[in-house]
Design a protein around this motif. Sequence first.
Motif, PDB file in Angstrom:
ATOM      1  N   SER A   1       0.858  -1.182   0.000  1.00 38.60           N
ATOM      2  CA  SER A   1       0.000   0.000   0.000  1.00 38.60           C
ATOM      3  C   SER A   1       0.895   1.233   0.000  1.00 38.60           C
ATOM      4  O   SER A   1       2.012   1.211   0.531  1.00 38.60           O
ATOM      5  N   ILE A   2       0.422   2.287  -0.620  1.00 43.21           N
ATOM      6  CA  ILE A   2       1.264   3.464  -0.784  1.00 43.21           C
ATOM      7  C   ILE A   2       0.390   4.707  -0.691  1.00 43.21           C
ATOM      8  O   ILE A   2      -0.744   4.715  -1.165  1.00 43.21           O
ATOM      9  N   GLU A   3       0.923   5.707  -0.044  1.00 43.96           N
ATOM     10  CA  GLU A   3       0.257   6.999   0.009  1.00 43.96           C
ATOM     11  C   GLU A   3       1.324   8.080  -0.076  1.00 43.96           C
ATOM     12  O   GLU A   3       2.264   8.091   0.723  1.00 43.96           O
ATOM     13  N   GLU A   4       1.189   8.946  -1.051  1.00 44.17           N
ATOM     14  CA  GLU A   4       2.099  10.074  -1.165  1.00 44.17           C
ATOM     15  C   GLU A   4       1.507  11.207  -0.338  1.00 44.17           C
ATOM     16  O   GLU A   4       0.461  11.747  -0.673  1.00 44.17           O
ATOM     17  N   LEU A   5       2.171  11.536   0.768  1.00 42.59           N
ATOM     18  CA  LEU A   5       1.670  12.555   1.679  1.00 42.59           C
ATOM     19  C   LEU A   5       1.967  13.964   1.165  1.00 42.59           C
ATOM     20  O   LEU A   5       1.258  14.907   1.488  1.00 42.59           O
TER      21      LEU A   5
END
Length: 168
Positions: free
Chosen positions: A30-34
């Motif tokens: 899972s990935i989230e670019e903050l």
Amino acid sequence: MTSPLSEFQGNDDAAPVDMLAALFEARGWSIEELSDDEITGEVQGSWAKFQLRGIWRAEDNVLQLVCIPDIRVAQDKRGAAQELLALINEQMWLGHFDMWSNGGVIIYRHGTLLPDDGMLSLRQAQALVETAVDECDRFYPAFQFVLWGDKAPRDALDAAMVDAIGEA
């Protein structure tokens, strides 16, 4: 379908957050670019899920990789946990473990100074991520022995190191 890493093959380097994003995506995490300078993802370690966070500081050319093994230390265990952290950090060549004063969360941190162009290679990204996960996996049992098994910090570290050596 092409791999997210296919554009970074060979000697290609990329902006640190872009390279980490491609690596996380290629591994199915899972990935989230903050922000443009920060990314977070989740990876399954041997003992638990870990949150990985990459933070780029362009002004210093430093990429900090943080791995959070979701270990929270109760107030009454903080002295023993601090002693264990000191013993563990003596074993470390890269990075170190810390405990956030607000909430007692255990984290692994490693800062990497990148070249003047601020680019990260695929090999560097893989090594940073693998080292973070490996170190969290290696010492996770020691934290559990202290926090849940009421072992003394030295005994917990010794037991965890024996277990790690014995795994195949």
